[in-house]
Structure formats: structure tokens, C-alpha cells
Design an enzyme around this catalytic site. Structure first.
Site, short mmCIF file in Angstrom:
data_model
loop_
_atom_site.label_atom_id
_atom_site.label_comp_id
_atom_site.label_asym_id
_atom_site.label_seq_id
_atom_site.Cartn_x
_atom_site.Cartn_y
_atom_site.Cartn_z
N HIS A 103 45.69 44.40 42.27
CA HIS A 103 46.19 43.27 41.49
C HIS A 103 45.64 43.26 40.06
O HIS A 103 46.17 42.58 39.20
CB HIS A 103 45.96 41.93 42.21
CG HIS A 103 44.57 41.40 42.07
ND1 HIS A 103 43.53 41.79 42.86
CD2 HIS A 103 44.05 40.49 41.21
CE1 HIS A 103 42.43 41.13 42.51
NE2 HIS A 103 42.72 40.34 41.51
N HIS A 153 39.46 47.99 41.40
CA HIS A 153 39.58 47.25 40.14
C HIS A 153 38.79 47.88 38.99
O HIS A 153 39.28 48.05 37.90
CB HIS A 153 39.12 45.81 40.32
CG HIS A 153 39.76 45.11 41.47
ND1 HIS A 153 41.05 45.37 41.88
CD2 HIS A 153 39.30 44.14 42.32
CE1 HIS A 153 41.35 44.59 42.92
NE2 HIS A 153 40.30 43.84 43.20
#
Ligand code: BG6
Length: 512
Positions: free
Chosen positions: A198, A260
Site C-alpha cells: 500500500h 514498505h
């Protein structure tokens, strides 16, 4: 005041709506669906980026009728919408929501799903295009894909596409990631697989590429001749909240670094791709990951730091130690903080350390990439009252105050030559206002359009796990002895400072 250029920059460029399709959400009764997926789809509809021929099929173990699912979503959107919900549009949207109860490992359920999909497809004119979003526990990922294959629901033919979005974590180490890749590739081709991270849905993360490659002035100095080191920080104020069970298994290294943090690192360090086509961009990211030197066991001891928070105070509030969180063992050795010094061994970055740090219960939430340039030679200022020259610093703030700032030296006004450090700062909201979004809009839209640029390819995931593998091994063999080793509300254990000090550097202060 907003300048003319900024106004032009914000002129709407309407995109075309995504392909007609059905989105099947596995695990539709869970958190992600209500918090992110449904609000993101609604935002797409609002921006006219969702096809009029669109539908959702929620699939989960919870018993619920389609009507109840629609009611549940209508209640929850009030809490999780990022913007005002228009009743007319929401009504149109809910008419496209369907639900079926099923067990993820029951072949019968997939047969029923097939029938429901055929019916929904006919009703909404979605042309047989389906994408499956696996928002379940990772232990079901390969099973769901296998079942979809067996039920003939993953096969692309006659111009109909079938895609699968897989949430993180993708494996828990190199072996399990490889095994998962192997399993799903028995059913799907790589172009059907969308491994989501994300962070790539964040505007500011996407902007790293634009900043680097749409501006001529930075690229010539973006290398070892001018850059001293890079610091990437992902600090969180929150603790593990309700996710103690998951966190005990994962720990911060697995939870944040190969995914991430490596996205931030690769976008910062990659070579210019030959185009913005998915594989061109991902090839360059993968090369960076492969250029990161795996640490030897000795280096793991000197270049990595782990920590776990004890009790402390954040924003004036007392908070408990990690070991007192829900579903956490009272003698847990799971890390909640990680700092690393990595080397990217290629011509551009040889001898430029990349320092990474991330942790829970740090004083505040901030994600940033700080690029520190080499100091200017001192010669010219030798005879002036200047103790030292502060190096130039370029900071890309990913969240929460999205922006870019540049620090440089300036003369302090007055009759004698004195130097001060000043900042030139750009804030997104000043120029573009704030665009409420969940961060999933672009990713869902790209999947509907068949653009995998912002998704992880199999080799990238494996390369990421290869980098952290030696750290996982050494940490497992040598359990930490001093946990908890930082109080909640501090910037992590003392060893993280020492990691920097050994290189004559320090972490950037982020208090302000
Ligand atoms: C998730 C991690 O992937 O990312 C969480 O599992 C973490 O532990 C979160 O809190 C951070 O995401 P963001 O968007 O809040 O920076």
C-alpha cells in the site's frame, strides 16, 4: 498565494473509467474491506473512474445475505468515507454489491461462486472480467488461488481477463515467499498477479519518481559524488494495537522492511527506467535490491539494531510496554524497532550508506527520505567565525505533512560574515489542496486497467527477502537480552544512535 504554474498543475485531467469488471473480495467481512476497499471504490466512482459496468462480490465465512452486506457497508461508509457521501451515487453503488458466504477451502463454495459470478456478470454487463482481492489471512493465499484454478475461475480466454491482488505479507521469509510464488504460478501467469504494497498507493511515494525524473536539476547530483548518505525513516506513534497476535509472529523487520521500506529505498536509488511501462520500472527497482549487499553474520551485529518498547509517555499519555499489549507474551523477544545500515553496491551508490529506521511507539508519526549531500569545502570560510558548514539536505516527507524541503547555508544579515542554515519548503497542500483518499484508489484502478507498475513482481519480493534473510537468521540464533530497550515515546534504543555515530553521522531530528 497559488501561482499560475501551480494552478495549471492542478487542472483536471480526466482519466478514462476502468474496464468493466467484477471485483471479488475474499475476506469481505474484515477490516480492510470497510476501512479501505469500499471507500476507495466509492471515491473512484465519484471521480468517474469506475466503469458503469461494475460490481463487487464479497466472499467470507460470516453468514450474511446480500441485503445485510449492503446495509453493513452503508453503515460503515459513514465512518470510513474520506469525503462526503452523495446519497444518489451511494445508492447506485450499493446496487452493485453482492455477497456470498463460503469457506475458503471448500470446492463447493467456488462452484457456487462461479454461478453467482455468471449471474452478476450478466446483470451488470461486466464482460466476464473478474479480479479477486485476497484480503484474508496469508495462510489462505495459495489455497484460494488453487481453488480458483480448479473451479476454472482464473482462466483468461476470449478477451476476458482474470487477475488476483494479494495483500501483504507475501511469505514470512525467503523460502515461504518462494514457495508461495511457486504455488500461485501453477495457476496464474505473472501478468495476472498483483502483489500489493500500500505504500505504492501513496501520492508522495509515486512522486519520488516524478521528482527525480521530471526535473533536470537533481539527477546530475543524485550519486556518490555529491551525496554523503541517505536516511529513510518510518516512525509510528501507535503501538501494535489489536494486532499483537500477528505482530508476535512478524516483528518490525518482516512487517516493514522488505516491503514498505524497500519501496522507498528502490525508488530513491533506482536508475532512470527506459519508460514508465510496468516491467521497465520494476526491472530497475529489482536491480537495486539485487545490488544491496547481503550482510555477513558479523555485519549483522554491527550494522543492525533491534529494539522493543517499554512503557512510556506519548503526547502526554502513559502507554504500556509491548509485553503488556493484548496477545503478546510477557517475555516476548519480538522487535518493535529496527535500524539498519545497508550498502547499494553499484557505480552510482558505492560507499554511500543507506540508513533505515522504523519503529512503533516513537514520539510521532512521520515517514521521510532525507538525502544528505557532502559538505562544501571549508577553505573559503576559514577566516570567518564559522565553526562548521552544515551540509545541504533534501527531505522528501511522505507523511503526514507531505512535502519537499531543501536546507542550505545563507549569510546571517550583519556587518560580519556569519552563516546560518535555512530551509526552502514546499508543501503539497499549499499547491494542490488536500485530496482525501484511502491510498487504495490508484492501485485498484490500475488493476482494472491491467497496469502492474505499482505492484511487486515475484523476483522483487524474493530479492527483498534475500536481503533480510541473514538478519532474520542471526537475530533468531541470538535472542535479544536487553528487551525492552527503549521507552515508548523515545526515538528508539541508544544503539541506533551509535550505529550512526560510528560513521560520524547522526539521525535527523524530527521533533518539529
Ligand atoms: C502495515 C503494517 O503494512 O503498514 C503496520 O503492517 C503499519 O504495522 C502500517 O502500521 C503503516 O502504514 P502507514 O500507511 O500508516 O504508514
Amino acid at each position: 498565494m497559488v501561482s499560475v504554474e501551480a494552478k495549471n498543475a492542478t487542472d483536471e485531467q480526466p482519466g478514462q473509467p476502468g474496464d468493466p469488471c467484477v471485483m471479488v473480495i475474499f475476506g469481505a467481512a474484515g477490516d480492510l474491506t470497510k476501512r479501505k476497499l469500499i471507500p476507495a471504490l466509492y471515491n473512484l466512482a465519484k471521480s468517474n473512474l469506475l466503469s458503469k459496468e461494475f460490481a463487487v462480490v464479497g466472499f467470507a465465512r460470516a453468514g450474511m445475505s446480500t441485503e445485510e452486506f449492503r446495509e453493513k457497508m452503508s453503515r460503515e461508509i459513514r465512518e470510513f468515507a474520506t469525503d462526503q457521501v452523495e446519497p444518489g451515487l451511494w445508492e447506485w453503488f450499493t446496487q452493485r454489491l453482492h455477497y456470498m458466504k463460503g469457506d475458503f477451502n471448500d470446492p463447493n463454495a467456488y462452484r457456487k461462486l462461479g454461478n453467482l459470478l455468471a449471474q452478476v456478470d450478466k446483470e451488470h454487463g461486466t464482460r466476464g472480467n473478474y479480479f479477486y482481492y485476497l484480503a484474508t489471512s496469508p495462510s489462505y493465499f495459495s489455497e484460494i488461488v488453487r481453488q480458483l484454478g480448479e473451479a476454472g475461475l482464473a482462466q483468461e480466454e476470449n478477451g476476458r481477463w482474470r487477475r488476483v491482488i494479494i495483500e501483504k505479507p507475501f511469505g514470512r521469509d525467503l523460502d515461504s515467499a518462494r514457495a508461495l510464488n511457486r504455488e500461485i504460478s501453477k495457476v496464474l501467469t505473472e501478468s495476472q498477479i498483483y502483489r500489493i504494497d500500500h505504500y505504492l498507493g501513496k501520492e508522495t511515494v509515486q512522486n519520488i519518481l516524478v521528482f527525480r525524473f521530471a526535473n533536470g536539476i537533481f539527477e546530475p547530483i543524485w550519486n556518490r559524488r555529491y551525496i554523503d548518505h541517505v536516511q529513510i525513516s518510518v516512525a509510528e506513534g501507535i503501538g501494535v494495537e489489536q494486532r499483537g497476535g500477528y505482530y508476535e509472529e512478524a516483528g518490525t523487520l518482516r512487517d516493514m522492511v522488505p516491503n514498505h521500506m524497500f519501496q522507498l529505498l528502490t525508488l530513491t536509488a533506482m536508475e532512470p527506467p527506459i519508460s514508465f511501462e510496468a516491467n521497465a520500472v520494476r526491472d530497475e527497482q529489482a536491480k537495486v535490491l539485487r545490488a544491496i549487499q547481503p550482510l555477513t553474520p558479523e555485519e549483522v551485529l554491527t550494522r543492525t539494531v533491534r529494539g522493543q518498547y517499554g512503557e512510556g509517555t506519548i503526547a502526554g499519555k502513559r502507554v504500556p510496554a509491548y509485553r503488556f499489549e493484548l496477545n503478546v507474551a510477557p517475555d516476548s523477544t519480538t522487535e518493535t524497532f529496527v535500524a539498519l545500515k545497508l550498502s547499494v553496491d553499484n557505480w552510482r551508490w558505492a560507499d554511500v550508506p543507506f540508513y533505515l529506521r522504523t519503529g512503533k511507539r516513537l514520539p510521532k508519526r512521520v515517514t521521510e527520505i532525507a538525502i544528505q549531500f557532502k559538505r562544501a569545502p571549508f577553505i573559503l570560510f576559514r577566516k570567518t567565525p564559522v565553526d562548521r558548514l552544515t551540509p545541504n539536505l533534501l527531505v522528501l516527507t511522505i507523511q503526514p505533512d507531505e512535502g519537499i524541503s531543501m536546507r542550505f547555508g545563507a549569510k546571517v544579515p550583519g556587518p560580519i560574515l556569519r552563516l546560518g542554515s535555512v530551509n526552502m519548503a514546499f508543501q503539497y497542500k499549499d499547491y494542490f489542496g488536500s485530496t482525501p483518499s484511502t491510498g487504495y484508489e490508484r492501485l485498484l484502478y490500475d488493476c482494472m486497467m491491467g497496469d502492474a507498475t505499482l505492484f511487486q513482481r515475484a523476483d522483487m519480493v524474493e530479492a527483498g527477502w534475500s536481503v533480510v534473510a541473514p538478519i532474520l537468521d542471526v537475530w533468531k540464533a541470538l535472542p535479544p537480552r536487553s528487551f525492552p530497550n527503549y521507552p515508548a515515546g523515545s526515538w528508539g534504543p541508544r544503539e541506533a544512535e551509535e550505529l550512526m555515530e560510528r560513521g560520524g553521522r547522526q539521525w535527523r531530528e524530527m521533533e518539529k
